[in-house]
Design a protein around this motif. Structure first.
Motif, PDB file in Angstrom:
ATOM      1  N   LEU A  27       0.819  -1.208   0.000  1.00  0.00           N
ATOM      2  CA  LEU A  27       0.000   0.000   0.000  1.00  0.00           C
ATOM      3  C   LEU A  27       0.852   1.256   0.000  1.00  0.00           C
ATOM      4  N   LEU A  77       1.038   4.523  -2.721  1.00  0.00           N
ATOM      5  CA  LEU A  77       0.974   5.932  -2.329  1.00  0.00           C
ATOM      6  C   LEU A  77       2.164   6.748  -2.833  1.00  0.00           C
ATOM      7  N   GLY A  80      -2.042   7.839  -5.830  1.00  0.00           N
ATOM      8  CA  GLY A  80      -1.447   7.778  -4.504  1.00  0.00           C
ATOM      9  C   GLY A  80      -0.759   9.079  -4.120  1.00  0.00           C
ATOM     10  N   ARG A 116      -2.836  11.984  -2.874  1.00  0.00           N
ATOM     11  CA  ARG A 116      -3.354  11.923  -1.507  1.00  0.00           C
ATOM     12  C   ARG A 116      -2.475  12.667  -0.521  1.00  0.00           C
ATOM     13  N   TRP A 117      -1.182  12.916  -0.893  1.00  0.00           N
ATOM     14  CA  TRP A 117      -0.315  13.529   0.109  1.00  0.00           C
ATOM     15  C   TRP A 117       0.789  14.427  -0.426  1.00  0.00           C
ATOM     16  N   SER A 168      -3.716  11.111   5.681  1.00  0.00           N
ATOM     17  CA  SER A 168      -4.543  10.529   4.615  1.00  0.00           C
ATOM     18  C   SER A 168      -4.562   9.004   4.627  1.00  0.00           C
ATOM     19  N   SER A 169      -3.539   8.392   5.230  1.00  0.00           N
ATOM     20  CA  SER A 169      -3.440   6.935   5.132  1.00  0.00           C
ATOM     21  C   SER A 169      -3.362   6.226   6.472  1.00  0.00           C
ATOM     22  N   TYR A 175      -0.633   5.964   8.064  1.00  0.00           N
ATOM     23  CA  TYR A 175       0.764   5.522   8.234  1.00  0.00           C
ATOM     24  C   TYR A 175       1.486   6.524   9.080  1.00  0.00           C
TER      25      TYR A 175
END
Length: 132
Positions: free
Chosen positions: A19, A23, A29, A32-33, A129-130, A132
């Protein structure tokens, strides 16, 4: 002008690289960041920040290397220093064995602190966003 290398390591709350790889290596991906809009075409990433129909800033980067679940290495099209690039690599912490995101980037020495702050902000968005 010679640029200074910046090496950063960010611990991540992730067990598998799959994953995280999505990202950091796909346009969806990265949106998203890292940037507001990302498009990949013919080995080139276009990264846009801001409103596409208003004020915005776009940069383009050549994809120099990409190895699945390992790393992606890029160089800005406008880069004057042939040795300067930016890279995101999935690594493991020597102490905890947890996944981490290792970043290499280059900037003039007077801009290194700003570049470090920029990557800290990017990773904060990645965390938000994830998870992590």
């Amino acid at each position: 002008m010679q640029k200074q290398r910046l090496d950063l390591e960010y611990p991540l709350n992730a067990r598998k690289p799959d994953l995280l790889w999505q990202l950091m290596s796909t346009d969806h991906g990265l949106e998203r960041w890292l940037a507001d809009e990302v498009k990949e075409e013919n080995g080139m990433l276009s990264l846009m920040w801001g409103n596409p129909y208003g004020e915005h800033h776009t940069l383009h980067a050549h994809i120099l290397e990409r190895e699945k679940n390992s790393h992606i290495k890029l160089q800005w099209v406008e880069e004057d220093d042939p040795d300067a690039y930016w890279e995101m690599r999935i690594g493991r912490s020597e102490l905890t064995e947890e996944l981490c995101l290792c970043v290499v980037d280059y900037a003039p020495s007077e801009d290194i602190d700003d570049l470090h702050d920029l990557w800290d902000g990017n990773l904060e968005r990645l965390h938000q966003s994830s998870g992590y």
